[in-house]
Design an enzyme around this catalytic site. Structure first.
Site, PDB file in Angstrom:
ATOM      1  N   ASP A   1       0.861  -1.179   0.000  1.00 46.10           N
ATOM      2  CA  ASP A   1       0.000   0.000   0.000  1.00 46.10           C
ATOM      3  C   ASP A   1       0.902   1.236   0.000  1.00 46.10           C
ATOM      4  O   ASP A   1       1.668   1.452   0.936  1.00 46.10           O
ATOM      5  CB  ASP A   1      -0.887  -0.029   1.246  1.00 46.10           C
TER       6      ASP A   1
ATOM      7  N   THR B   1      -3.079   5.235  -3.957  1.00 39.13           N
ATOM      8  CA  THR B   1      -2.002   6.000  -3.305  1.00 39.13           C
ATOM      9  C   THR B   1      -0.670   5.786  -4.007  1.00 39.13           C
ATOM     10  O   THR B   1       0.170   6.677  -4.018  1.00 39.13           O
ATOM     11  CB  THR B   1      -1.878   5.584  -1.836  1.00 39.13           C
ATOM     12  N   THR B   2      -0.460   4.590  -4.590  1.00 44.22           N
ATOM     13  CA  THR B   2       0.783   4.357  -5.340  1.00 44.22           C
ATOM     14  C   THR B   2       0.704   5.072  -6.689  1.00 44.22           C
ATOM     15  O   THR B   2       1.659   5.735  -7.114  1.00 44.22           O
ATOM     16  CB  THR B   2       0.987   2.845  -5.573  1.00 44.22           C
TER      17      THR B   2
ATOM     18  N   ASP C   1      -8.909  -0.014   2.470  1.00 49.42           N
ATOM     19  CA  ASP C   1      -8.894   0.479   1.086  1.00 49.42           C
ATOM     20  C   ASP C   1     -10.176   0.110   0.354  1.00 49.42           C
ATOM     21  O   ASP C   1     -10.743   0.925  -0.378  1.00 49.42           O
ATOM     22  CB  ASP C   1      -7.692  -0.101   0.322  1.00 49.42           C
TER      23      ASP C   1
END
Length: 535
Positions: free
Chosen positions: A68, A101-102, A403
């Site tokens: 994550d 988020t990546t 998530d």
């Protein structure tokens, strides 16, 4: 003659100071961009379903295994100020959308690399910044045009998007179990009066070691990750429970300041003990008079919330005791039980109690938990009990579930789905590339660079899956040029397919916020031309 003309302005230049040395500013800008790119490259390998995981070892010796992006960057100790902005970027994407988020960091890194080449061609940073802003607004419009509307009643679509989010996690093999669980949890806390709002604090995740992730379940009620108090031999199972949430101590009072009381003879000692007993008995009689038979006691700092004596009397009164309830759980508990917290014994009345069909202590793995089920007039909350064979799996399962919950929350806020698998990025790249040809001057150059930078997502997806990235991205461009807007990389089959048919979908909000936030961050880094350290 020419030499004379050139040398003339030199003499006036010294008076007006027209020459400014920009070397330092360029160096600082380059240093900022390079350090930010290094952070982006660190998380780039963990993008997508075939991305690698990172093992993070903290100073205290704890180990975290995750892919994550927000967690990885949060735990990294980044010292360079501009690189810290990328860490903040992934945090803001985490709070805005919860997923991607990546992606947001990888896009920002690719944009910065493009900006370096534009700067080296002598384009002014402000021009680049304004062009990026225009391009990002255009990109959001293109994405919105591609999106497919979705209804909350369409449970299958919600589950598809939740499982797409889970597929890139360590616990991806459990996505068939966790995705429906996340969807049901979010839908059960949506308030009909405010259908656009979902507060994820209404979903409590309780982690319990033992079993496997398969044993994860939603509990319609409350779960406490602690056992009931056994000190006085009190009950551990109560039917038709009347539950009180108290915030006062059932123990003898203490002086406010540190004082020592000298007792000279036994009769005085006896009187003190008798007073203590009567004081506690008086409290327990008041509690019993309201018909209460389950007590939740808040953790106390100043003095013991309960003593052995009070536990003994409570057990005799057949009252079940759950002590050491954390202060930050109180709001959730009172909302679920539809009761009021009681701060003083004088305010202990029957109308402040909550009602449940059954309160019992259950053995789970090595420990025990307390379950409250069949709550009357239950508030809109839900509890998810996550199980796992070790702490690493448990923590990662909790992060992945969070998530998935965020993805469903995005869909409740903005009810549009979009294809995954690099399809929207390639489509954006194609349309923005076409738009760049219409624009004049430097702006067209900058927009074209923005368009090319977006190709980093499908490129990285292919690279992480062990495919040939150049061949895949070229093929993708061809398919999109022929009008297949939903063609994307199918990582499992290792080829290009229509991604919507493969059920790889994500909320529109994840893609749009990733692009706008990444562009904002890049614009900020571009505009910095000096770093001033202050003592």
């Amino acid at each position: 003659m020419a030499t004379a003309v050139v040398s003339q302005p030199r003499s006036t230049a010294s008076q007006t100071e027209s020459y400014v040395d920009n070397k330092r500013k360029d160096d600082i800008r380059q240093g900022n961009i390079k350090s930010a790119c290094a952070v982006a490259d660190a998380v780039r390998t963990s993008l997508g379903p075939k991305g690698m995981d990172k093992m993070i070892s903290t100073a205290s010796g704890d180990v975290i295994i995750t892919n994550d992006g927000a967690t990885i960057l949060n735990k990294m100790e980044v010292l360079q100020p501009a690189a810290k902005m990328l860490v903040e970027l992934s945090k803001s994407q985490d709070s805005a959308a919860g997923d991607g988020t990546t992606t947001v960091v990888v896009i920002a890194g690719a944009l910065l690399k493009r900006c370096l080449s534009l700067l080296s061609h002598g384009i002014h940073p402000t021009v680049i910044s304004d062009s990026l802003h225009r391009a990002s607004i255009k990109a959001v419009d293109v994405l919105t045009a591609m999106a497919v509307p979705v209804e909350l009643s369409d449970r299958d679509s919600l589950i598809k998007s939740a499982s797409t989010s889970l597929n890139s996690k360590v616990v991806s093999q459990y996505s068939t179990l966790l995705a429906p669980l996340a969807v049901d949890a979010v839908l059960s806390v949506v308030d009909p009066a405010k259908p656009e709002m979902v507060d994820l604090r209404d979903i409590k995740i309780v982690k319990k070691l033992g079993g496997t992730v398969d044993d994860t379940e939603t509990v319609k009620g409350l779960v406490f990750d602690k056992k009931a108090s056994h000190a006085g031999g009190g009950p551990t199972r109560v039917e038709n429970a009347k539950i009180a949430m108290i915030q006062f101590q059932i123990s003898p009072p203490k002086t406010d300041i540190e004082q020592s009381i000298v007792v000279s003879d036994y009769t005085q000692m006896d009187r003190i003990l008798k007073e203590e007993r009567n004081y506690i008995l008086g409290m327990i009689k008041k509690i019993k008079a309201t018909g209460c038979n389950v007590l939740l006691i808040q953790k106390s700092i100043l003095r013991d919330a309960v003593t052995d004596l009070s536990l003994h009397y409570l057990a005799k009164a057949k009252i079940m005791v759950i002590k050491d309830v954390e202060r930050d759980e109180i709001e959730f508990i009172t909302k679920t039980l539809n009761c009021l917290p009681i701060a003083n014994i004088e305010h202990f009345r029957a109308e402040k109690l909550g009602y449940a069909d059954l309160v019992e202590e259950v053995s789970l793995g090595e420990g025990k938990i307390v379950k409250l089920t069949g709550i009357k007039d239950m508030g809109r909350t839900t509890t998810v009990l996550v199980r796992g064979s070790n702490h690493l799996v448990l923590d990662e399962a909790e992060r992945s579930l969070h998530d998935a919950l965020c993805v469903v929350r995005c869909l409740v806020n903005k009810r549009f789905l979009i294809a995954g698998g690099g399809a929207p990025e390639i489509e954006l790249s194609r349309q923005l590339g076409a738009w760049a040809k219409v624009l004049h001057g430097m702006e067209g150059y900058c927009v074209r660079s923005f368009a090319e930078a977006l190709e980093v997502i499908p490129y990285t997806l292919a690279e992480n899956a062990g495919l040939n990235p150049i061949a895949i991205v070229t093929e993708l461009r061809n398919r999109h040029a022929q009008g297949e807007t939903n063609a994307g990389i199918n990582v499992r089959k290792g080829q290009i397919t229509n991604i919507l048919e493969e059920n790889v979908v994500q909320p529109l909000l994840v893609s749009t916020s990733a692009i706008t936030l990444a562009t904002e961050c890049v614009r900020m880094i571009l505009k910095i031309d000096d770093i001033v350290t202050v003592r």
